[in-house]
Write a protein that holds these residues in place. Structure first.
Motif, PDB file in Angstrom:
ATOM      1  N   ALA A   1      -1.873   3.957  -8.076  1.00 25.60           N
ATOM      2  CA  ALA A   1      -0.679   3.112  -8.195  1.00 25.60           C
ATOM      3  C   ALA A   1       0.528   3.287  -7.512  1.00 25.60           C
ATOM      4  CB  ALA A   1      -0.236   3.392  -9.773  1.00 25.60           C
TER       5      ALA A   1
ATOM      6  N   TYR B   1       3.983  -2.959  -2.973  1.00 29.64           N
ATOM      7  CA  TYR B   1       4.967  -3.307  -4.132  1.00 29.64           C
ATOM      8  C   TYR B   1       5.709  -4.826  -3.576  1.00 29.64           C
ATOM      9  CZ  TYR B   1       8.355  -3.310  -7.592  1.00 29.64           C
ATOM     10  OH  TYR B   1       9.238  -3.530  -8.757  1.00 29.64           O
TER      11      TYR B   1
ATOM     12  N   LEU C   1       3.896  -8.088  -3.930  1.00 30.08           N
ATOM     13  CA  LEU C   1       3.732  -8.649  -5.066  1.00 30.08           C
ATOM     14  C   LEU C   1       4.711  -9.721  -5.513  1.00 30.08           C
ATOM     15  CD1 LEU C   1       2.758  -5.404  -7.193  1.00 30.08           C
ATOM     16  CD2 LEU C   1       1.069  -7.104  -6.136  1.00 30.08           C
TER      17      LEU C   1
ATOM     18  N   LYS D   1       5.010  -7.780 -10.148  1.00 29.08           N
ATOM     19  CA  LYS D   1       5.638  -6.215 -10.222  1.00 29.08           C
ATOM     20  C   LYS D   1       5.825  -6.078 -11.549  1.00 29.08           C
ATOM     21  CE  LYS D   1       8.087  -7.404  -5.980  1.00 29.08           C
ATOM     22  NZ  LYS D   1       9.567  -7.383  -5.193  1.00 29.08           N
TER      23      LYS D   1
ATOM     24  N   PHE E   1       2.608  -4.651 -12.963  1.00 23.16           N
ATOM     25  CA  PHE E   1       2.342  -3.392 -11.995  1.00 23.16           C
ATOM     26  C   PHE E   1       3.092  -2.371 -12.769  1.00 23.16           C
ATOM     27  CE2 PHE E   1       2.935  -0.250  -9.012  1.00 23.16           C
ATOM     28  CZ  PHE E   1       1.580   0.120  -8.526  1.00 23.16           C
TER      29      PHE E   1
ATOM     30  N   GLN F   1       1.917   1.358 -14.815  1.00 23.60           N
ATOM     31  CA  GLN F   1       2.217   2.706 -14.692  1.00 23.60           C
ATOM     32  C   GLN F   1       2.645   3.359 -15.736  1.00 23.60           C
ATOM     33  OE1 GLN F   1       5.119   2.423 -11.057  1.00 23.60           O
ATOM     34  NE2 GLN F   1       3.787   3.795 -10.032  1.00 23.60           N
TER      35      GLN F   1
END
Length: 557
Positions: free
Chosen positions: A342, A350, A353, A358, A361, A365
């Motif tokens: 990650a 990042y 995306l 985002k 994602f 995390q």
């Protein structure tokens, strides 16, 4: 003076009655002056006045009355004494004359002596007619011609003895009546332990009609063969040691032929310091014995079950340790890879995306981080039970200072502060207790109000169990009491116990981060220190946590 003494030699001595006879003016009586009395009367009078035994004399045709000092108490006070001296029997004893004159007539007419024992003859004495029991004899007294001239009464007032015997008999009757109504056995023996009395309950149980049939052989017939030696030795020891005894043995029920357990107890009886027998009781304890046996069996079963449970618990503990190992190694390994990839994606991909990608994602995390916190808390919870406890004496303020330093960033972010109002020494497992304080302080910071800086106040003190209202504390034992108060959001009182349960959360994870294990760890650490923790709060008004642990852990585990 010498002539007078010779005339009245038969009235000499004789105590009070001799003195009264010497002073009495006999010239005014039917019997006349003493010097005219016949020799037979004089002799009888001399014998009577000098006798220590109670005597009364009826003399002549009118049966005139004479008596000695020994008889005098029988007349009582405020009665016939002394005016009946020399009076005719009929005048002196009007209240009983119809009863005694026939007896006197038999003696005078037939010359026969009469003996009566404990005869009720009421007389006037002590100002009233009293029931008096007499044991007496009437004997003829002959004159110089061989004719019966009087009747000599030798008597004893047996009222007190008679009443005492009657009272004893009545007491015995009442005792037997009461004993025969008793549901327990009552029995009395002689010094050789031969049964003299047994109540109906005992006789009916062993199938005997009379106490006289209760011989020593009966014990052999009714006592269980395995217990007969116990019975004989128990009775023999009691006789030898002049002591009480209590025995439990089985006796056959005559109605069912079943043996039942009885508890037989007895105490020795003494008369003038000598053993005269035993008085005892017997109570059926078959149900108690059966219950005791059942209870013993139940205890054995429960003990085995507990042993099995302990084995299972031990196995579960091992499995828990295995789980902790897996959590710390096997589970964390894939989690670390997720977090690592990650982070790589965050650095390199990042920006590539989409906006939606985002957001998703970031959720990945966040979920991974929560997973890491949960694993760490579960490990801390399991270690609270499995790790070896080594107690040390520490200062509360030192621990708080260390934790406050660790939480410095969180406190600074919310402009909060920790105030130690008072400190104390306490005996704890240092790393566990530090974890406890850390969890409580971080909890207060986490659940502070958004618009009010958190203020956490801590007070440590030593208390005595006697001075506390807490029933869990032992009087005379010293405890360390730690009170932690905050001004946060608080909680409803109904959740005072629930907040210490594993995975219990009063707020959503969107509002406040956390795993719901922190306070469960706190409670387990307090229990590891043989203490107690309580929480009180009110929504919007903060919370108060109170911890009480023994000041010394010696002898508490």
């Amino acid at each position: 003076m010498s002539n007078k003494s010779e005339k009245f030699y038969f009235l000499e001595d004789g105590g009070e009655m001799g003195e009264l006879m010497r002073k009495k003016d006999w010239s005014k009586t039917l019997i006349g002056l003493p010097e005219t009395w016949p020799p037979s009367l004089r002799t009888t009078m001399s014998i009577m006045l000098n006798s220590p035994f109670p005597m009364f004399l009826f003399w002549g045709e009118k049966l005139k009355c004479f008596y000695n000092d020994a008889y005098r108490p029988s007349l009582g006070m405020n009665g016939k004494h002394p005016f009946i001296l020399g009076m005719s029997g009929k005048e002196a004893w009007p209240e009983i004359w119809d009863d005694i004159s026939p007896l006197l007539g038999v003696v005078i007419e037939k010359g026969e002596s009469i003996w009566r024992e404990n005869q009720l003859i009421p007389i006037f004495r002590n100002g009233q007619i009293e029931d008096v029991y007499w044991t007496f004899s009437y004997s003829p007294v002959k004159d110089e011609s061989g004719n019966i001239a009087g009747v000599l009464t030798v008597c004893t007032d047996t009222t007190e003895v008679f009443n005492a015997v009657n009272s004893l008999r009545e007491s015995e009757r009442r005792f037997r009546e009461m004993a025969d109504q008793s549901p327990i056995w009552i029995w009395i023996t002689d010094a050789e332990v031969n049964v003299q009395y047994a109540n109906k309950e005992l006789l009916n149980y062993i199938g005997i009609e009379n106490s006289s049939d209760f011989t020593g052989q009966v014990w052999k017939d009714v006592v269980h063969p395995n217990d007969i030696e116990l019975v004989f030795s128990g009775f023999a020891d009691a006789v030898q040691n002049l002591s009480e005894f209590a025995l439990e043995f089985r006796i056959k029920n005559a109605s069912t032929n079943d043996f039942e357990w009885f508890k037989v107890m007895a105490a020795p009886k003494f008369e003038e310091g000598k053993l005269v027998g035993f008085i005892g009781t017997g109570m059926n304890i078959e149900q108690q014995k059966s219950f005791a046996e059942h209870l013993k069996s139940e205890v054995e079963i429960r003990t085995r079950e507990l042993a099995d449970s302990n084995m299972k618990l031990e196995l579960m503990n091992k499995e828990l340790q295995s789980f902790a190992y897996i959590s710390s190694h096997d589970l964390q390994e894939p989690l670390r890879k997720i977090q690592m990839f990650a982070e790589v994606l965050m650095e390199r991909e990042y920006d590539n995306l989409s906006k939606t990608g985002k957001v998703k994602f970031e959720k990945i995390q966040s979920a991974a981080n929560r997973m890491q916190s949960l694993i760490n808390d579960l490990l801390a919870y399991s270690r609270a039970d499995t790790e070896k406890r080594v107690f040390e004496v520490i200062d509360l303020k030192n621990v708080i200072d260390e934790v406050e330093n660790d939480l410095g960033e969180e406190l600074a972010k919310k402009q909060g502060k920790v105030e130690v109002l008072s400190s104390c020494k306490l005996e704890v497992v240092p790393f566990q207790f530090r974890q406890l304080i850390y969890n409580l302080l971080s909890n207060s910071i986490k659940y502070s109000k958004s618009d009010v800086p958190p203020v956490i106040k801590i007070m440590g003190e030593v208390i005595d169990g006697l001075d506390s209202n807490d029933k869990l504390l032992i009087a005379g034992k010293s405890y360390t009491k730690i009170t932690i108060t905050d001004n946060g959001i608080g909680f409803d009182k109904q959740f005072s116990e629930k907040i210490f349960e594993v995975f219990q959360r009063l707020h959503s994870k969107q509002e406040y981060a956390g795993t719901g294990v922190g306070l469960a760890i706190v409670k387990k650490i307090v229990q590891n220190h043989n203490g107690f923790i309580s929480a009180n709060g009110e929504s919007g008004k903060g919370a108060v946590f109170q911890i009480i642990i023994p000041i010394s852990q010696l002898g508490t585990s």
